[in-house]
Motif scaffolding. Sequence first.
Motif, PDB file in Angstrom:
ATOM      1  N   GLU A  71       0.857  -1.179   0.000  1.00 56.26           N
ATOM      2  CA  GLU A  71       0.000   0.000   0.000  1.00 56.26           C
ATOM      3  C   GLU A  71       0.895   1.232   0.000  1.00 56.26           C
ATOM      4  O   GLU A  71       1.941   1.237   0.664  1.00 56.26           O
ATOM      5  CB  GLU A  71      -0.887  -0.028   1.258  1.00 56.26           C
ATOM      6  N   ASP A  72       0.491   2.259  -0.721  1.00 50.59           N
ATOM      7  CA  ASP A  72       1.297   3.479  -0.823  1.00 50.59           C
ATOM      8  C   ASP A  72       2.755   3.181  -1.182  1.00 50.59           C
ATOM      9  O   ASP A  72       3.684   3.760  -0.625  1.00 50.59           O
ATOM     10  CB  ASP A  72       1.203   4.284   0.482  1.00 50.59           C
ATOM     11  N   GLY A  73       2.941   2.220  -2.072  1.00 48.90           N
ATOM     12  CA  GLY A  73       4.265   1.980  -2.632  1.00 48.90           C
ATOM     13  C   GLY A  73       5.154   1.014  -1.879  1.00 48.90           C
ATOM     14  O   GLY A  73       6.241   0.681  -2.354  1.00 48.90           O
ATOM     15  N   ASP A  74       4.737   0.575  -0.709  1.00 48.92           N
ATOM     16  CA  ASP A  74       5.597  -0.307   0.080  1.00 48.92           C
ATOM     17  C   ASP A  74       4.869  -1.566   0.529  1.00 48.92           C
ATOM     18  O   ASP A  74       3.678  -1.512   0.839  1.00 48.92           O
ATOM     19  CB  ASP A  74       6.074   0.418   1.343  1.00 48.92           C
ATOM     20  N   VAL A  75       5.627  -2.654   0.601  1.00 53.52           N
ATOM     21  CA  VAL A  75       5.090  -3.855   1.244  1.00 53.52           C
ATOM     22  C   VAL A  75       5.311  -3.646   2.738  1.00 53.52           C
ATOM     23  O   VAL A  75       6.402  -3.867   3.256  1.00 53.52           O
ATOM     24  CB  VAL A  75       5.796  -5.132   0.754  1.00 53.52           C
ATOM     25  N   ASN A  76       4.281  -3.154   3.406  1.00 55.08           N
ATOM     26  CA  ASN A  76       4.474  -2.733   4.802  1.00 55.08           C
ATOM     27  C   ASN A  76       3.529  -3.433   5.766  1.00 55.08           C
ATOM     28  O   ASN A  76       3.337  -3.000   6.893  1.00 55.08           O
ATOM     29  CB  ASN A  76       4.319  -1.211   4.909  1.00 55.08           C
ATOM     30  N   ARG A  77       2.913  -4.516   5.308  1.00 52.45           N
ATOM     31  CA  ARG A  77       2.040  -5.277   6.206  1.00 52.45           C
ATOM     32  C   ARG A  77       2.122  -6.739   5.812  1.00 52.45           C
ATOM     33  O   ARG A  77       2.070  -7.064   4.623  1.00 52.45           O
ATOM     34  CB  ARG A  77       0.608  -4.773   6.088  1.00 52.45           C
ATOM     35  N   ALA A  78       2.272  -7.600   6.793  1.00 52.48           N
ATOM     36  CA  ALA A  78       2.302  -9.031   6.509  1.00 52.48           C
ATOM     37  C   ALA A  78       1.540  -9.753   7.603  1.00 52.48           C
ATOM     38  O   ALA A  78       1.197  -9.162   8.628  1.00 52.48           O
ATOM     39  CB  ALA A  78       3.743  -9.531   6.456  1.00 52.48           C
ATOM     40  N   GLY A  79       1.277 -11.020   7.364  1.00 52.52           N
ATOM     41  CA  GLY A  79       0.589 -11.793   8.378  1.00 52.52           C
ATOM     42  C   GLY A  79       0.800 -13.271   8.160  1.00 52.52           C
ATOM     43  O   GLY A  79       1.049 -13.722   7.040  1.00 52.52           O
ATOM     44  N   CYS A  80       0.734 -14.004   9.252  1.00 56.23           N
ATOM     45  CA  CYS A  80       0.822 -15.459   9.155  1.00 56.23           C
ATOM     46  C   CYS A  80      -0.301 -16.029   9.996  1.00 56.23           C
ATOM     47  O   CYS A  80      -0.524 -15.583  11.125  1.00 56.23           O
ATOM     48  CB  CYS A  80       2.174 -15.935   9.677  1.00 56.23           C
ATOM     49  N   GLY A  81      -1.025 -16.985   9.437  1.00 55.06           N
ATOM     50  CA  GLY A  81      -2.098 -17.635  10.192  1.00 55.06           C
ATOM     51  C   GLY A  81      -1.884 -19.132  10.199  1.00 55.06           C
ATOM     52  O   GLY A  81      -1.599 -19.720   9.150  1.00 55.06           O
TER      53      GLY A  81
END
Lengths: 441, 516
Positions: B90-100
């Motif tokens: 978002e907004d040019g960056d991979v700045n959120r991740a998650g593992c489930g």
Amino acid sequence: MSRELMDQAKKAVLDATRRGAKGVRAVVSRNRASSVEWRDGKIDRLRESTRMALGLTLFVDGRYSVNTTSDLRPAAVDRFLDEVIAMTRVLTKDPHRKLADPESYKGRHEGDLKIFDASRTVSAVERRKIAAALEAAARAGSGSAKIVSVSTQCSDNVSEGAMATSNGMEGTRTDTSFVLLAMTSVQDRGSRKPQGYSYAARRLFLSLPTVESVGMDATRRATQEIGARPEKSGQYRCILENRIAGRLLDWLLGQPLTGRAIQQRRSFLADKLGRPIASQVLTVTDDPLLESGLGSGTYDGEGMSARRRVVVENGVLKTHYLDTYYASKLERPPTTESSSNLVFGPGTQGLDGLLKAMGNGILITGFSGGNSNPATGDFSIGISGHWIENGKAARPVSEMNLSGNHLTFWNRLLELGTDAFLDSSTRSPSLRFDTVQFSGK
Amino acid sequence: MSRIRKLSRRQAIRLGATTVGGLALSGFLTDPMLAMAGPADGSRPEIGYFERFGVDPGVIREALQVALASGGGHADLYFQHRITNSYALEDGDVNRAGCGIELGMGVRVLKGDQTGYGFTENLSKEGIVRAARTAAAIARDAARGGPGSLHLSAGGPSRYPMARPWLDVSSADRLKLLNTLNERFFKEDKRIRKVTVQFMDQTCALLLADSAGRLVEDLQPLTSLVVFCVAEQKGRREQVRYRLSGRAGLEFYTPARIDRVVKEAVARTVVLFDAVPAPAGEMPVVLAAGSSGILLHEAIGHGMEADFNRKGISIYADKIGKPVARPFVSIVDDATAPGARGSINVDDEGTVAGRTVLVEDGILTSYLHDLVSARHYKLDPTGNGRRESYRFPPVPRMRSTYMEPGPHKRDEIIASVKRGIYCSTFTNGQVRIGAGDFTFYVQNGCLIENGKLTRPIKDVNIIGNGPEVLQRIDMVADDLLIEEEGWTCGKAGQSVPVSQGLPTVRVGALTVGGRS
């Protein structure tokens, strides 16, 4: 019981911090669910279970991740922490990502929200009896000769949760919910078998309506659909029945008011704060502290203390839902991430009065499919209900469509009913509108 | 469904990477995310993957015995370990991740048409036996014995190409994919203002054991990419959601597919600036090849799920063997296309999934069955018993639903319409099973005026009645396309991945919910 969950949450915060996380929010939850589904004189399905999960929001060197696991064996949790912290480290830094301000944890409501029913547990035998009684009620009323099948359900849930953050927030909650459901299918022309449903969802067992009223309502709704056909396309006045109005209201007051939609330019309400978005009769309050509300709680998903907020006042938009992250990006103070309970009012009269006031038009009792473009506010949705003449139901309608743009549609709102729907967190009353666009034959 | 030869890891991957208890994929377990569950060595051949959680033949036999202790007619255990990784740009960056991580098992007991179900996330013997006891309560007869021995089903299909399985893919590779996309979007059109990309990959191991002694394993990959594209022009703003999904590894994201994502998502967004209000009322509707398969999903697919029919509440309940459409209309629900989002080797009851013909040459042929409905109708199950996870009992569900090619040409179909609309992309749909009324929502479409595609339209809901609309399908082209967008189907609180497809089709009359 929640003490044990809190210990687990605090341990997860400590363990993640020890591994290098700068900020941690841990939520441990446990949910016990039991249900009996009943159909035509016998149990159809019996379910019982307990779920547990650990949710972990991590802030590592300015980087951010949200993780969950249901594998809570201590060694597995240790490995999980190692893995998710390593994964977080490869992301791009984002200065806007941080835990909520500890100031926002203060002033938490301390009264009893009455969302946990300590007085009552429902036994398996009782669930079965209630499900059977719902069917008996559905078959007792007029129109029962047309019944093809009746399905009912009786279920209850107990949820517990504990939240802990590395900057000092600690909170626990326990709630119950009880659900009754009845669905009646009836024979119509040809192979058509319309289904009517009725349900109740409450925090406290004793506030449930009677099984008789729920069962009979399902059959009444099914038989009233017999013979439904579309009307001609045109501009008609309409009323949204209380229990379905939430679907349209959510397109107005849900996603378009969230920080993400606003910051990402996907909201038609981004620049409408302080400006009219609906007719003057609409006033809506977001009330997380509502007694026995299905959306009630004393803190939000980030741990910020819950507060009442006016969302729309006399048609003017008063609130955006901003979590800490999008508030920071938008350079505004955070409010809360999303709505809790929506309370409307005050209304003027009950549904019968609204129908009389409308005279001729369509009473919408069901929605089907449809969607709304959050960037523009354009929407289009399938409806079913009744053609009303002189305030009385003249014939059932189906296979019709309602469409418009929210910015003009809600200006057509004329009157709110007094019949707030208690079985949803959106406690909408029935809503009466001036003419809007329908398509049909 | 499983391979019985011992394979090296790479061979196993190339061949589709379904596991056979402990023989095939020992190398597969070296990934730390999986190995954290415990050591994989010492596996007994019967159980394989779930051995590491302490699940052994003794526990399984005991649980099945407890499940049948009240006289149930059939019992099964469903073990699941599902790892989901997600990354957002978002907004040019991979700045959120998650593992489930989901680990758990469910026990189902059948007594005639009745179902008892319990589940647990505690895979100890105590946890499993407790869940079995809960499920057993559906029956109240004398105990029946569990299976004497357990045997692994072997030699089933292998439909998930995984040249680059997710467990071998580094975070850096995933980030590279997302960052490439971001740059491409902004280069594609100056009007693009915001791009959000949500990427997900999933690896799901499952083991089914039943009271006949059958053991079935599968390892199902899934990946998806969802793009939100926002464009602005002269103060107007438009947005589109574009999706891509399949059961495959990283190789799924070929340069051609990436190219399609960017070009299509941008084209679908900016065309909306020229859109005129959609018309209102009944008119001919032409459905473009591909995602228009949503018509089948809503108009007939759900109504053909056998649970609704055995209960007598579907509008299709009395129509098997009867003509429901013109002779050039044939509709199938197919689990076999390699790599399709809706494809599966076996369903969630352990039945090998194949191709089920719903309508053949206009005649209604078969419902979609799970074990319960198949026993009710005294038929073989069709491999349509699916569930969202171990938390749910299976019910009949679609897989990949499409219409076979027909005798007409696309251009001929469009030319045949004087005034109507052409629909090409969709966001969602819904059906009322008993009344048969269904809707689907058009994201992108076009007016047809005097046999020509003219101005674009958007945001319009379409309504029809299933059996009536099937009869009104009066032209079917030869250009069948199975979409790759990936759909998620919800029913009774459970979501499952599905696919759909359609050749270009004309429906003589449908209600269009526009405003002009």
